[in-house]
Design an enzyme around this catalytic site. Structure first.
Site, short mmCIF file in Angstrom:
data_model
loop_
_atom_site.label_atom_id
_atom_site.label_comp_id
_atom_site.label_asym_id
_atom_site.label_seq_id
_atom_site.Cartn_x
_atom_site.Cartn_y
_atom_site.Cartn_z
CG ASN A 90 42.07 -3.93 -9.68
OD1 ASN A 90 41.43 -3.46 -10.60
ND2 ASN A 90 42.76 -3.13 -8.89
N GLY B 200 36.67 -8.60 -5.07
CA GLY B 200 37.01 -7.66 -4.00
C GLY B 200 36.95 -8.22 -2.59
CB ALA C 203 37.11 -12.29 -8.82
N GLY C 204 38.93 -12.43 -6.12
CA GLY C 204 38.93 -13.08 -4.82
C GLY C 204 40.29 -13.36 -4.20
CE LYS D 105 37.42 -9.97 -16.19
NZ LYS D 105 37.75 -9.31 -14.93
#
Lengths: 67, 257
Positions: free
Chosen positions: B209, B161, B187-188, B100
């Site tokens: 994550n 995040g 993300a997000g 990635k």
């Protein structure tokens, strides 16, 4: 004797020390690390025959948690 | 019914949920959360070994790379050269070709630097890597990434995040529509409903994550995301009903007493 930089830290080693010897010293499994010597990646097969000399910069990396 | 298979660069994955391994309390929690998420691919970062602390536990002791696919990432890299260096080292570690790529442009927003990202993708593809690419939600740039050989397009839903969910649905939809390679939201995502929305829209997968690791009960949240991704995918495959802007009764009028 030779002075090298290992992961940014200055250390002193005996002469005729190979990358494999360093891994042994720090109890690192060569399957779980990758190594860069003075900016060049060293293949695992060459750990044994690659000897360190004065002013060498050695980087040992592994996988950690990340997103 | 045709079997619903999720493939990235010829690698078949059982789960459409990819999980990051950062920010957990400890490796035990990481391992438990990943188990409960059902993910068979996890992202990992490449960093210097702490040579002074020989007893420090390491990730590979808790997550066996033979049992779960490690996806090395370049998180924290702000230039093409740093990202390339990281991924070349990752490949050396155990032959990882599927990686990635993320090249960040700015510390405050952690937005991808798309010029450097495109440049790096080209180089990596040439070197035989299969590259999943973190990118902005700009459809034109996503198309360019695909044209230079990206194996998956990974647009951000909102900043890394932030937990703000999908901010520009129209862009993500455009990317889904135009892409021939998998589109994975990276993300997000903040909570399970965000993942359901992404999957209902037709995304091929999501990468989570912070939403798991920063929840109060990461192991339970991981399971919640597992179910959300399955529910959203099934809803996408089933095809939602038409929206009606008036009420239509569910029971027949005939035979009313």
């Amino acid at each position: 004797m030779a002075k090298i930089q290992l992961n940014g830290k200055k250390i002193t080693i005996r002469s005729k020390v190979s990358i494999r010897d360093i891994l042994k010293k720090y109890k690192l499994d060569n399957k779980k690390v990758a190594i860069e010597l003075n900016g060049t990646i060293i293949a695992k097969d060459n750990f044994k025959k690659k000897y360190l000399k004065n002013n060498d910069k050695l980087e040992i990396v592994h996988f950690i948690g990340g997103g | 019914m045709k079997k619903d298979i999720f493939k990235v660069a010829n690698l078949k994955l059982k789960s459409r949920l990819i999980v990051g391994t950062g920010k957990y309390k400890n490796f035990k929690e990481t391992a438990l959360a990943i188990k409960s998420s059902g993910a068979d691919m996890v992202t990992v970062a490449v960093r210097r070994i702490n040579i002074l602390d020989k007893k420090k536990p390491i990730l590979t002791d808790y997550l066996d790379p033979k049992k779960i696919t490690y996806l090395p990432n370049t998180a924290g890299c702000f230039s093409s050269s740093e990202a390339l260096r990281t991924l070349r080292l990752a490949r050396e570690m155990g032959g990882w070709k599927l990686v990635k790529l993320e090249v960040l442009g700015d510390k405050k927003t952690l937005y991808p630097n798309m010029t450097e990202t495109l440049k790096s993708t080209k180089v990596l593809v040439k070197e035989g890597f299969k590259v999943m690419v973190y990118c902005t939600d700009n459809p034109l740039l996503a198309k360019k990434l695909e044209d230079v050989g990206a194996s998956a397009i990974m647009p951000l839903a909102s900043p890394i995040g932030s937990g703000l969910g999908i901010q520009k649905k129209i862009n993500i939809l455009r990317i889904i529509k135009q892409s021939k390679v998998p589109v994975i939201i990276d993300a997000g995502i903040g909570t399970a409903s965000d993942a359901v929305i992404a999957m209902e829209m037709g995304c091929d997968g999501v990468l989570i994550n912070s939403a798991i690791a920063n929840s109060k009960k990461p192991i339970l949240m991981a399971e919640s995301f597992k179910n959300a991704v399955i529910a959203g995918r099934d809803a996408f495959l089933a095809g939602r009903m038409k929206k009606n802007y008036q009420a239509i009764p569910s029971s027949p009028n005939k035979g009313l007493i």
